[in-house]
Design an enzyme around this catalytic site. Sequence first.
Site, PDB file in Angstrom:
ATOM      1  N   ARG A 115     -10.857 -11.062   1.435  1.00  0.00           N
ATOM      2  CA  ARG A 115     -11.783 -12.186   0.634  1.00  0.00           C
ATOM      3  C   ARG A 115     -11.158 -13.389   0.779  1.00  0.00           C
ATOM      4  NH1 ARG A 115     -11.588  -8.649  -4.505  1.00  0.00           N
ATOM      5  NH2 ARG A 115     -11.244  -7.208  -2.754  1.00  0.00           N
ATOM      6  N   LYS A 160       0.877  -1.035   0.061  1.00  0.00           N
ATOM      7  CA  LYS A 160      -0.050   0.010   0.013  1.00  0.00           C
ATOM      8  C   LYS A 160       0.953   1.324  -0.084  1.00  0.00           C
ATOM      9  CE  LYS A 160      -3.787  -2.031   2.874  1.00  0.00           C
ATOM     10  NZ  LYS A 160      -5.002  -1.673   1.802  1.00  0.00           N
TER      11      LYS A 160
END
Length: 338
Positions: free
Chosen positions: A229, A155
């Site tokens: 997920r 990130k």
Amino acid sequence: TQAVAEGLILADYSYDRFVSVKQPGAPAPLETVTLLTGLAEKIDECNAAVITARNICDGVVLARDLVNTPGNLKSPEFLAMQAVAMAEQNGIRAQLLDQAHLQRLGCGALLGVAQGSARPPYMIVLTYQGGPARQQPIALVGKGVTFDTGGVSLKPADKMDEMKMDMGGAAAVLGSLLAAARLQLPLNLVAVIPVVENMPSGTAIRPGDILTSLAGKTIEVINTDAEGRLILADALTYVERFKPRAVIDLATLTGACIIALGHHAAAVLGNNEPLIEGLRKAGERSGERLWPLPLWEEYASQIKSDFADMKNTGGRPAGTITAAALLQKFTGNYRWAH
């Protein structure tokens, strides 16, 4: 009375554990509050309302404290121990599945995310029995990434400090179990919380790697920052063994959701319209608004992989929906909302 009590308790909240010198002029915490109701004949009801507010707010405060805890303290083990302590104090049954247990089960998606960190993963399983023994439970599944660097798909540095909060779903589930136990709600609940840290290292998964989930389905990793997920896929498979009458998962899953709905509502998707509508109405009553997004079959085409059963991201278009489309592949046997 309950609403006023909730407002007072929650407005008085602050996380100042690491503040050694209080700011001049900072408001002091409330010590006592007297509510003047003018309802002497209903004093018992008012007292009960305050107790209800206190019990609900204890769950909220637990969730806030866990979310605010810094990442150097908040390892997966720390979160697991906090869950066990809360459960033991409130008559909730707790089980921890450690790394060896997860390996024996075959939770390859969860373990894949965890393998970049020196801190081992856990699956937290909590059971609250407030209803009849044979009553099917409602299952709550919470994403517990105690710190999310993005892994190899790192990130940007800006606001990465906030990624200590990527276990907000797990915190909300733990707070909900605490409130349910304190309120002695007449229903059965089970919580399944996968807990990992997503770090870049020589052992971390790479884009292009293929993981085999607990369900036996394979997932091509396109972006290691689409990790929530992956751990939820194994948790949603594991929860099936409890034969739940409904499964609700909560997760800080996609920044795309903020692009779609801003900061005024959370998205809700799933495979059961009555469940989705029930959650939406609950959100209106509580002030935690939800808004349904479509989960049409066409969206699943975006996560088709040339090398595995699916890939873990469908690109920028409809990012929240395609994340839910991946989760849906692991929820075929029960009513589910995300």
